[in-house]
Design an enzyme around this catalytic site. Structure first.
Site, mmCIF file in Angstrom:
data_model
loop_
_atom_site.group_PDB
_atom_site.id
_atom_site.type_symbol
_atom_site.label_atom_id
_atom_site.label_comp_id
_atom_site.label_asym_id
_atom_site.label_seq_id
_atom_site.Cartn_x
_atom_site.Cartn_y
_atom_site.Cartn_z
ATOM 1 N N SER A 51 -9.640 1.725 2.951
ATOM 2 C CA SER A 51 -8.782 2.528 2.110
ATOM 3 C C SER A 51 -7.711 1.704 1.384
ATOM 4 O O SER A 51 -7.073 2.206 0.476
ATOM 5 C CB SER A 51 -8.080 3.603 2.940
ATOM 6 O OG SER A 51 -7.240 3.007 3.915
ATOM 7 N N SER B 98 -9.895 -0.568 7.179
ATOM 8 C CA SER B 98 -9.354 -0.461 5.826
ATOM 9 C C SER B 98 -8.643 -1.680 5.263
ATOM 10 O O SER B 98 -8.243 -1.664 4.100
ATOM 11 C CB SER B 98 -8.414 0.733 5.737
ATOM 12 O OG SER B 98 -9.171 1.890 5.587
ATOM 13 N N LYS C 127 0.862 -1.180 0.000
ATOM 14 C CA LYS C 127 0.000 0.000 0.000
ATOM 15 C C LYS C 127 0.900 1.232 0.000
ATOM 16 O O LYS C 127 1.932 1.239 0.687
ATOM 17 C CB LYS C 127 -0.888 -0.048 1.247
ATOM 18 C CG LYS C 127 -1.906 1.073 1.362
ATOM 19 C CD LYS C 127 -2.778 0.900 2.605
ATOM 20 C CE LYS C 127 -3.838 1.968 2.726
ATOM 21 N NZ LYS C 127 -4.718 1.752 3.909
HETATM 22 N N1 GLN Z 1 -13.125 4.223 6.519
HETATM 23 C C1 GLN Z 1 -12.479 4.681 7.710
HETATM 24 C C2 GLN Z 1 -12.054 6.113 7.534
HETATM 25 O O1 GLN Z 1 -12.308 6.657 6.501
HETATM 26 C C3 GLN Z 1 -11.337 3.796 8.056
HETATM 27 C C4 GLN Z 1 -10.150 4.019 7.222
HETATM 28 C C5 GLN Z 1 -8.985 3.178 7.616
HETATM 29 O O2 GLN Z 1 -9.114 2.135 8.264
HETATM 30 N N2 GLN Z 1 -7.815 3.635 7.242
HETATM 31 O O3 GLN Z 1 -11.477 6.708 8.398
#
Ligand code: GLN
Length: 484
Positions: free
Chosen positions: A151, A175, A76
């Protein structure tokens, strides 16, 4: 070969049925053919990948290989990779070449993996659909009109479509697990502190945790055995010894007690997803697990608590991007204040700005007690609920997401709807617990995930339960037909 598990490819490499160079060429070819459709990779490191592969073949030949030597993976783009662009999918870091490797990256490199490139993600890991990326949305290989989740959506799409064998991700509120669920993969978020955060670009430091997206639990075990462990460069890293997670999978199954939070099965959960999750629970029952209803009394607070705590920490972490030291710098500025304002105004996208504004607000004098402090108290209540549940059950199991993958564009204009995607995943982050998502069905041709949550440092228990589930089922072997 591109849809084989890491475990299978590791065996093929060891048996010299394929070389690391051949494997790497296969995946680079897949990326060249499919990435324009999926937008999963933001950087492809073809030359250095082939160098990695040659070195891996030497190690295999001279007997110094590990189970990961020669395995083509992707990171990532939140992990710093020496000499390679690390953008966090933000315009702010579009010009940033990391001067060092993240600890997780270094450990995998030392084990001999081949790094194919860096994957697309929501900007600074803020999102649930991979639509906030500066480089545009990632498409779900199961249906390219749908999101892959976020994400870590680029990592998920890349593994699901066979553009790499395994990938890293990070999970602050879901995410890793949410994109794993939406693309039919196995995703693990270990205990907070199990994998070093050094060199992982910070979003919300008390929640961020690195993990993996793979085809199955055995692959996750192989990756985690290398990535986990104490790191003196991360003050929150745990000193507990790291078991060989792969070896743990081979130990005999002992009947486990599973707690199912009945409040997860309310109106917010799609009926077909609920049915697939119940079918998954029946598989565990067949394996000898006892299933018990539990209540996590305060779990309903997890989304509001998270959306105070995470933006608060993000607003602090992102203050380092000021146009002075690294990252985007605005041109033709009037003075220092103008430099700050314009560099940040131009460098950050809308969602990141929304988080910084929210976070600054909840931390400001007069609001701190009402929001941030309250959220911290509620966070403790949520953690206590899990603690109490684990006095009676070994795992908490339920859905990973409320629905299968949704359409690109469907929720982008409605942050609340977008935030509700994480309703089942956030609790584990707030409590620092290890959690996994494994595929448990298909709804209208789209994958559905089953979430398992375990007590602190019980990754072995999680991986083993997932592994035994995967010996009984073949949902994890399904591949999207356009990328088979
Ligand atoms: N969807 C959540 C956010 O937007 C979690 C994102 C994540 O785990 N990085 O903060």
């Amino acid at each position: 070969m591109h849809t084989d598990t890491l475990t299978a490819l590791s065996e093929a490499l060891a048996a010299k049925k394929v070389s690391a160079v051949e494997l790497t060429e296969t995946f680079l070819d897949r990326i060249a053919r499919c990435n324009s459709e999926l937008n999963a990779f933001v950087t492809v490191a073809a030359d250095s990948a082939l160098d990695d592969a040659k070195r891996a073949d030497e190690r295999i030949a001279n007997g110094s290989a590990t189970p990961l030597t020669g395995i083509p993976i992707a990171h990532k783009d939140i992990f710093c990779t020496e000499g390679l662009k690390t953008s966090c999918s933000s315009r702010m870091l579009d010009n940033f070449i990391a001067p060092y490797d993240a600890t997780a990256v270094a450990k995998l490199r030392d084990a001999g993996v081949v790094l194919l490139g860096k994957t697309n993600m929501d900007e600074f890991a803020m999102g649930s659909s991979n639509e906030t990326s500066y480089y545009g949305p990632v498409r779900n290989p199961w249906d390219t009109t749908k999101v892959p989740g976020g994400s870590s959506g680029g990592s998920a799409a890349a593994v699901a479509a066979g553009l790499c064998c395994a990938a890293t991700g990070t999970d602050t509120g879901g995410s890793i697990r949410q994109p794993a669920a939406l693309t039919g993969l196995t995703g693990i978020k270990p205990t907070y502190g199990r994998v070093s955060r050094y060199g992982m670009i910070a979003f919300a430091s008390s929640l961020d945790q690195a993990g993996t997206l793979t085809r199955c639990a055995a692959d996750a075990a192989a990756m985690l055995t290398v990535m986990a462990g104490f790191d003196p460069r991360d003050s929150t890293s745990l000193a507990d010894p790291v078991p060989n997670y792969s070896a743990c999978l081979e130990t005999p199954w002992n009947a486990i007690r599973i707690g199912v939070p009945e409040n997860f099965f309310d109106d917010g959960l799609d009926a077909d997803v609920a049915a697939a999750v119940r079918d998954g629970l029946a598989v565990f029952e067949k394996l000898g697990a006892t299933i018990k209803s539990i209540r996590l009394e305060h779990i309903g607070l997890s989304v509001p608590v998270y959306y105070v705590v995470a933006p608060a920490e993000a607003s602090s972490n992102l203050s380092r991007y000021d146009g002075v030291r690294f990252g985007h710098r605005a041109e033709n500025v009037d003075d220092l204040l103008d430099l700050y304002k314009r560099s940040r105004g131009e460098g950050f996208g809308a969602e990141v700005k929304r988080r910084i504004l929210t976070g600054t607000y909840v931390l400001s004098t007069g609001y701190y007690d009402a929001y941030y402090l309250q959220a911290q108290k509620a966070r403790q209540l949520i953690a206590n609920d899990f603690k109490e549940a684990f006095t009676d059950v070994d795992l908490v199991v339920g859905p990973t997401t409320p629905t299968p993958a949704f359409g690109i564009g469907q929720k982008v204009d409605d942050p609340i709807q977008m935030y509700l995607n994480d309703i089942y995943t956030i609790g584990a982050n707030l409590a620092g617990l290890p959690a996994m998502s494994i595929p448990c069905g298909l709804v209208d041709g789209l994958p559905v995930g089953l979430q398992l949550v375990a007590p602190h440092l019980s990754e072995e228990r999680l991986l083993k339960a997932a592994h035994y589930f995967q010996l009984e089922t073949d949902w994890h072997r399904q591949v999207p037909s356009d990328f088979a």
